[in-house]
Design a protein around this motif. Structure first.
Motif, mmCIF file in Angstrom:
data_model
loop_
_atom_site.group_PDB
_atom_site.id
_atom_site.type_symbol
_atom_site.label_atom_id
_atom_site.label_comp_id
_atom_site.label_asym_id
_atom_site.label_seq_id
_atom_site.Cartn_x
_atom_site.Cartn_y
_atom_site.Cartn_z
ATOM 1 N N UNK A 49 0.727 -1.210 0.135
ATOM 2 C CA UNK A 49 0.031 0.016 0.192
ATOM 3 C C UNK A 49 0.976 1.200 0.008
ATOM 4 N N UNK A 50 0.220 2.385 -0.573
ATOM 5 C CA UNK A 50 0.632 3.552 -0.352
ATOM 6 C C UNK A 50 -0.072 4.283 0.908
ATOM 7 N N UNK A 51 0.515 4.272 2.148
ATOM 8 C CA UNK A 51 -0.229 4.416 3.212
ATOM 9 C C UNK A 51 0.434 5.404 4.115
ATOM 10 N N UNK A 52 0.159 6.392 4.377
ATOM 11 C CA UNK A 52 0.727 7.239 5.328
ATOM 12 C C UNK A 52 -0.210 7.706 6.493
ATOM 13 N N UNK A 53 -0.001 7.684 7.577
ATOM 14 C CA UNK A 53 -0.957 8.252 8.903
ATOM 15 C C UNK A 53 -1.369 9.374 8.808
ATOM 16 N N UNK A 54 -0.542 10.371 8.364
ATOM 17 C CA UNK A 54 -1.171 11.943 8.270
ATOM 18 C C UNK A 54 -1.556 12.023 6.977
ATOM 19 N N UNK A 57 -6.061 9.852 3.176
ATOM 20 C CA UNK A 57 -7.040 9.883 1.826
ATOM 21 C C UNK A 57 -6.278 9.440 0.799
ATOM 22 N N UNK A 58 -4.932 9.228 0.935
ATOM 23 C CA UNK A 58 -4.086 8.829 -0.250
ATOM 24 C C UNK A 58 -3.844 7.315 -0.253
ATOM 25 N N UNK A 59 -4.477 6.629 0.617
ATOM 26 C CA UNK A 59 -4.338 5.156 0.858
ATOM 27 C C UNK A 59 -4.679 4.216 -0.463
ATOM 28 N N UNK A 60 -4.021 3.502 -0.822
ATOM 29 C CA UNK A 60 -4.195 2.577 -2.067
ATOM 30 C C UNK A 60 -3.015 1.657 -2.350
ATOM 31 N N UNK A 61 -3.543 0.595 -3.339
ATOM 32 C CA UNK A 61 -2.551 -0.417 -3.616
ATOM 33 C C UNK A 61 -1.721 0.289 -4.816
ATOM 34 N N UNK A 62 -0.432 0.170 -4.480
ATOM 35 C CA UNK A 62 0.942 0.620 -5.412
ATOM 36 C C UNK A 62 1.863 -0.952 -5.805
ATOM 37 N N UNK A 63 1.185 -1.778 -4.965
ATOM 38 C CA UNK A 63 1.763 -3.361 -5.387
ATOM 39 C C UNK A 63 3.284 -3.189 -4.915
ATOM 40 N N UNK A 64 4.212 -3.525 -5.662
ATOM 41 C CA UNK A 64 5.425 -3.720 -5.303
ATOM 42 C C UNK A 64 6.323 -2.362 -5.341
ATOM 43 N N UNK A 65 5.743 -1.092 -5.634
ATOM 44 C CA UNK A 65 6.417 0.197 -5.593
ATOM 45 C C UNK A 65 7.476 0.326 -4.426
ATOM 46 N N UNK A 66 6.895 0.026 -3.225
ATOM 47 C CA UNK A 66 7.565 0.109 -2.141
ATOM 48 C C UNK A 66 8.843 -0.428 -2.053
ATOM 49 N N UNK A 67 8.934 -1.587 -2.607
ATOM 50 C CA UNK A 67 10.310 -2.732 -2.751
ATOM 51 C C UNK A 67 10.960 -2.082 -3.840
ATOM 52 N N UNK A 68 10.598 -1.840 -4.870
ATOM 53 C CA UNK A 68 11.409 -1.129 -6.222
ATOM 54 C C UNK A 68 11.980 0.209 -5.657
ATOM 55 N N UNK A 69 11.348 1.192 -4.755
ATOM 56 C CA UNK A 69 11.681 2.176 -4.486
ATOM 57 C C UNK A 69 13.035 2.174 -3.505
ATOM 58 N N UNK A 70 13.259 0.945 -2.662
ATOM 59 C CA UNK A 70 14.118 0.631 -1.699
ATOM 60 C C UNK A 70 15.419 0.221 -2.404
#
Length: 307
Positions: A49-54, A57-70
């Motif tokens: 997910x793209x999920x920030x507590x602050x 409203x932007x919460x949503x699936x981005x699949x493997x983008x978090x891993x690719x960014x790392x």
């Protein structure tokens, strides 16, 4: 004369209880498995997910983008390097010291038993408390260890507040806390080894170094691998010592996986990246533990072949 059909007798209550017993005995293991899988699956879900507590409203699936960014982030590879370096340093030093102490205490006597109990005291201290205690002792202004270092002629030693000595300081604390764990496992292994090979070597006048490297060490290797595996699984996830002493600093000197995941969640409120870090940590831990387990199984098969 006609034959009458005989109905099968109903199962007795005792037989029904006996049939249910295996399922009842396996129920605790099943509950533990479920208790492990629920947080794991939840972490996998949030890592996609793209999920920030602050910014909910932007919460949503981005699949493997978090891993690719790392994988394209230099700070992430620094985290991998620091985590593995810390793990191998602590496990290696603790194995050497733990084996040396176990060899010194191998002979069973009342004084050796008392010393082994006293050496377990650091292990009974909570790692976070030990880290705070060492933080006070290594304070450059009033720490007692800083005072002793100055007596030896080393002035202005910064300990954990200097990037060049921060890793040394936290490794020193980890070694102080966890070497007794290695020591007690290897001591139990040494005392359980068969005595006949050593008695035969003593009668033949075999040198001690030869006995250690050709008899003691090969028979003790499964215990060493087991102890190293336990410590590896704990060291690569270290948080209780590093965060109270340095908070991952100075800079990113000690930004290991657990500390960075903690900061991503609580400081930057990025739940998705924090969960992705923990999943990557799980994958690295799984790969390393498989290597150790395969080596242990090879040693066991070799021992069975020699028996």
């Amino acid at each position: 004369m006609t034959a009458t059909a005989v109905k099968p007798a109903a199962a007795s209550p005792r037989r029904r209880r006996a049939n249910l017993l295996p399922y009842l005995l396996s129920l605790p293991a099943l509950l533990v498995c479920i208790g492990i899988l629920i947080p794991f699956v939840t972490a996998v879900y949030y890592s996609l997910l793209r999920y920030r507590l602050n910014l909910p409203m932007l919460k949503g699936f981005i699949w493997f983008q978090n891993y690719i960014a790392f994988f394209s982030d230099a700070e992430f590879w620094n985290t991998v390097r620091v985590s593995l370096l810390y793990t191998f340093l602590t496990v290696g030093v603790e194995l050497v010291f733990g084996l040396a102490i176990a060899l010194l205490l191998r002979k069973q006597s009342w004084i050796n038993n008392i010393i082994s109990i006293l050496l377990l005291l650091p292990l009974m201290t909570a790692p976070a408390i030990a880290a705070l205690m060492w933080k006070l002792m290594t304070n450059p202004n009033f720490g007692i260890l800083s005072y002793f270092v100055q007596l030896l002629g080393v002035s202005n030693f910064k300990w954990a507040s200097d990037p060049s000595t921060a890793l040394f300081t936290v490794v020193l604390v980890d070694v102080w806390v966890y070497t007794p764990f290695i020591m007690i496992l290897l001591l139990a292994g040494l005392r359980s080894l068969p005595k006949q090979p050593f008695e035969a070597a003593a009668l033949d006048g075999v040198p001690r170094l030869f006995v250690f490297f050709r008899i003691t060490l090969p028979m003790l290797t499964p215990y060493i691998i087991t102890a190293a595996l336990f410590r590896l699984l704990d060291s690569i996830q270290q948080f209780d010592i590093i965060y109270p002493m340095t908070q991952g600093g100075p800079g990113d000197t000690l930004l290991v996986f657990q500390v960075r995941a903690y900061l991503e969640f609580y400081q930057y409120t990025n739940v998705g990246k924090s969960a992705a870090l923990l999943i990557i940590l799980w994958a690295i831990t799984y790969a390393l533990s498989n290597v150790f387990i395969k080596q242990w199984l090879k040693l066991r098969e070799r021992a069975r072949g020699m028996a």
